[in-house]
Scaffold this motif. Sequence first.
Motif, PDB file in Angstrom:
ATOM      1  N   ARG A  44       0.737  -0.974   0.134  1.00  0.00           N
ATOM      2  CA  ARG A  44      -0.317   0.064  -0.085  1.00  0.00           C
ATOM      3  C   ARG A  44       0.789   1.187  -0.072  1.00  0.00           C
ATOM      4  NH1 ARG A  44      -2.931  -2.874   3.951  1.00  0.00           N
ATOM      5  NH2 ARG A  44      -2.209  -1.355   5.544  1.00  0.00           N
ATOM      6  N   SER A  45       2.024   1.188   0.511  1.00  0.00           N
ATOM      7  CA  SER A  45       2.896   2.390   0.605  1.00  0.00           C
ATOM      8  C   SER A  45       3.677   2.660  -0.754  1.00  0.00           C
ATOM      9  CB  SER A  45       4.027   2.150   1.572  1.00  0.00           C
ATOM     10  OG  SER A  45       4.991   1.136   1.277  1.00  0.00           O
ATOM     11  N   TRP A  46       3.483   1.874  -1.762  1.00  0.00           N
ATOM     12  CA  TRP A  46       4.125   1.968  -3.124  1.00  0.00           C
ATOM     13  C   TRP A  46       3.493   2.860  -4.009  1.00  0.00           C
ATOM     14  CZ3 TRP A  46       6.159  -2.570  -6.353  1.00  0.00           C
ATOM     15  CH2 TRP A  46       6.886  -3.488  -5.515  1.00  0.00           C
ATOM     16  N   ASP A  47       4.162   3.591  -4.533  1.00  0.00           N
ATOM     17  CA  ASP A  47       3.802   4.600  -5.575  1.00  0.00           C
ATOM     18  C   ASP A  47       2.946   4.006  -6.680  1.00  0.00           C
ATOM     19  OD1 ASP A  47       4.295   7.525  -7.001  1.00  0.00           O
ATOM     20  OD2 ASP A  47       4.410   5.803  -8.725  1.00  0.00           O
ATOM     21  N   ASP A 112      14.984   9.115   4.594  1.00  0.00           N
ATOM     22  CA  ASP A 112      15.438   9.599   6.036  1.00  0.00           C
ATOM     23  C   ASP A 112      14.489   8.993   7.193  1.00  0.00           C
ATOM     24  OD1 ASP A 112      12.698  10.727   5.688  1.00  0.00           O
ATOM     25  OD2 ASP A 112      13.425  12.533   6.503  1.00  0.00           O
ATOM     26  N   VAL A 113      13.680   7.933   6.960  1.00  0.00           N
ATOM     27  CA  VAL A 113      12.894   7.360   7.791  1.00  0.00           C
ATOM     28  C   VAL A 113      13.633   6.025   8.256  1.00  0.00           C
ATOM     29  CG1 VAL A 113      10.682   6.059   8.344  1.00  0.00           C
ATOM     30  CG2 VAL A 113      10.615   7.972   7.141  1.00  0.00           C
ATOM     31  N   PRO A 114      14.287   5.953   9.393  1.00  0.00           N
ATOM     32  CA  PRO A 114      14.887   4.503  10.023  1.00  0.00           C
ATOM     33  C   PRO A 114      13.943   3.323  10.084  1.00  0.00           C
ATOM     34  CG  PRO A 114      14.765   6.090  11.741  1.00  0.00           C
ATOM     35  CD  PRO A 114      13.966   6.697  10.384  1.00  0.00           C
ATOM     36  N   ASP A 115      13.390   2.778   8.966  1.00  0.00           N
ATOM     37  CA  ASP A 115      12.548   1.636   9.258  1.00  0.00           C
ATOM     38  C   ASP A 115      13.230   0.474   9.319  1.00  0.00           C
ATOM     39  OD1 ASP A 115      13.223   1.740   6.376  1.00  0.00           O
ATOM     40  OD2 ASP A 115      11.140   1.673   5.910  1.00  0.00           O
ATOM     41  N   VAL A 116      13.977   0.046   8.328  1.00  0.00           N
ATOM     42  CA  VAL A 116      14.906  -1.297   8.609  1.00  0.00           C
ATOM     43  C   VAL A 116      16.180  -0.721   8.681  1.00  0.00           C
ATOM     44  CG1 VAL A 116      15.583  -3.230   7.076  1.00  0.00           C
ATOM     45  CG2 VAL A 116      13.252  -2.635   7.261  1.00  0.00           C
ATOM     46  N   LEU A 141      19.560  12.647   1.880  1.00  0.00           N
ATOM     47  CA  LEU A 141      18.474  11.908   2.611  1.00  0.00           C
ATOM     48  C   LEU A 141      16.979  12.548   1.927  1.00  0.00           C
ATOM     49  CD1 LEU A 141      19.424  12.147   6.347  1.00  0.00           C
ATOM     50  CD2 LEU A 141      19.838  10.252   4.741  1.00  0.00           C
ATOM     51  N   VAL A 142      16.140  11.393   1.419  1.00  0.00           N
ATOM     52  CA  VAL A 142      14.865  11.772   1.025  1.00  0.00           C
ATOM     53  C   VAL A 142      14.032  11.819   2.201  1.00  0.00           C
ATOM     54  CG1 VAL A 142      13.070  10.904  -0.572  1.00  0.00           C
ATOM     55  CG2 VAL A 142      15.479  10.941  -1.357  1.00  0.00           C
ATOM     56  N   GLU A 143      13.351  12.993   2.312  1.00  0.00           N
ATOM     57  CA  GLU A 143      12.459  13.051   3.392  1.00  0.00           C
ATOM     58  C   GLU A 143      11.250  12.131   3.337  1.00  0.00           C
ATOM     59  OE1 GLU A 143       9.358  16.628   4.617  1.00  0.00           O
ATOM     60  OE2 GLU A 143      11.258  17.198   3.726  1.00  0.00           O
ATOM     61  N   SER A 144      10.687  11.645   4.342  1.00  0.00           N
ATOM     62  CA  SER A 144       9.480  10.797   4.371  1.00  0.00           C
ATOM     63  C   SER A 144       9.692   9.295   3.775  1.00  0.00           C
ATOM     64  CB  SER A 144       8.304  11.497   3.981  1.00  0.00           C
ATOM     65  OG  SER A 144       7.995  12.501   4.817  1.00  0.00           O
ATOM     66  N   ALA A 145      10.913   9.125   3.246  1.00  0.00           N
ATOM     67  CA  ALA A 145      11.058   7.701   2.632  1.00  0.00           C
ATOM     68  C   ALA A 145      11.945   6.928   3.502  1.00  0.00           C
ATOM     69  CB  ALA A 145      12.009   7.860   1.346  1.00  0.00           C
ATOM     70  N   GLY A 146      11.571   5.647   3.424  1.00  0.00           N
ATOM     71  CA  GLY A 146      12.347   4.392   4.206  1.00  0.00           C
ATOM     72  C   GLY A 146      13.193   3.566   3.149  1.00  0.00           C
ATOM     73  N   HIS A 147      13.251   2.346   3.575  1.00  0.00           N
ATOM     74  CA  HIS A 147      13.790   1.529   2.778  1.00  0.00           C
ATOM     75  C   HIS A 147      13.327   0.913   1.138  1.00  0.00           C
ATOM     76  CE1 HIS A 147      11.293  -1.403   4.130  1.00  0.00           C
ATOM     77  NE2 HIS A 147      11.870  -2.453   3.444  1.00  0.00           N
ATOM     78  N   LEU A 148      11.981   1.203   1.305  1.00  0.00           N
ATOM     79  CA  LEU A 148      11.406   0.958   0.129  1.00  0.00           C
ATOM     80  C   LEU A 148      11.457   2.089  -0.856  1.00  0.00           C
ATOM     81  CD1 LEU A 148       8.477  -0.936   1.262  1.00  0.00           C
ATOM     82  CD2 LEU A 148      10.255  -1.729   0.209  1.00  0.00           C
ATOM     83  N   ILE A 149      12.314   3.285  -0.593  1.00  0.00           N
ATOM     84  CA  ILE A 149      12.461   4.347  -1.391  1.00  0.00           C
ATOM     85  C   ILE A 149      12.327   4.408  -3.046  1.00  0.00           C
ATOM     86  CG2 ILE A 149      15.031   4.342  -1.778  1.00  0.00           C
ATOM     87  CD1 ILE A 149      15.038   7.144  -1.425  1.00  0.00           C
ATOM     88  N   HIS A 153       8.748   5.971  -3.413  1.00  0.00           N
ATOM     89  CA  HIS A 153       9.256   7.621  -3.450  1.00  0.00           C
ATOM     90  C   HIS A 153      10.061   7.549  -4.784  1.00  0.00           C
ATOM     91  CE1 HIS A 153       8.047   7.684   0.728  1.00  0.00           C
ATOM     92  NE2 HIS A 153       7.890   9.030   0.370  1.00  0.00           N
ATOM     93  N   PRO A 154       9.560   6.987  -5.947  1.00  0.00           N
ATOM     94  CA  PRO A 154      10.489   6.834  -7.001  1.00  0.00           C
ATOM     95  C   PRO A 154      10.829   8.112  -7.696  1.00  0.00           C
ATOM     96  CG  PRO A 154       8.353   6.176  -7.664  1.00  0.00           C
ATOM     97  CD  PRO A 154       8.435   6.204  -6.303  1.00  0.00           C
TER      98      PRO A 154
END
Length: 178
Positions: A44-47, A112-116, A141-149, A153-154
């Motif tokens: 669901r988080s995918w673009d 910039d989100v330290p999720d994984v 660092l891309v704002e609001s992006a985690g490891h699934l950047i 957030h393509p």
Amino acid sequence: MITAPTPKAITVQNFLAASTEKQVDTWTSLQQAREAMLKKAPWRSWDKRAFEAFSRYGLKPVDIANPMGPVTLKTSKIDTAATYRDPHGLRRCYLYLGDLVKHIPVHMVFGDVPDVMEENTRNGIIDVASGGRDKFASLKLVESAGHLITVAHPKELAVALSDAFQAVARSKPQLARL
């Protein structure tokens, strides 16, 4: 992945491999696959464009003779899990990063989100493995992006890479045109 070869990193690798092997990888139809995936938070988080492209190119019919029937992943979950278990990639990327940045322009883009990847792990890659932040051609660092950047957030990733490449191009003398 690139991270220090620590016991914690190995635990994360093993968790990712085991989780991948347990995941559902076959659905009764393309529509059912899409619906099932979108019920899970990571998908669901995918673009939307990234999800559509994955639906189109990342899945295949189980039976080529029945293209409207069941579908499965183009890359098997066993092969995907094997990439997480690779004992060399994790260590080599980390250990050779300092040498690499000395010889070619290296651009690092992180969410910039330290999720994984925890912030101290990311900082270890930036500060320790590479030899320091000043060693990179660019660091973003891309704002609001985690490891699934790449899939969540393509557009932001593309902008960061484009900016990095344009900066390098501006700093290098133009090549002669033939």
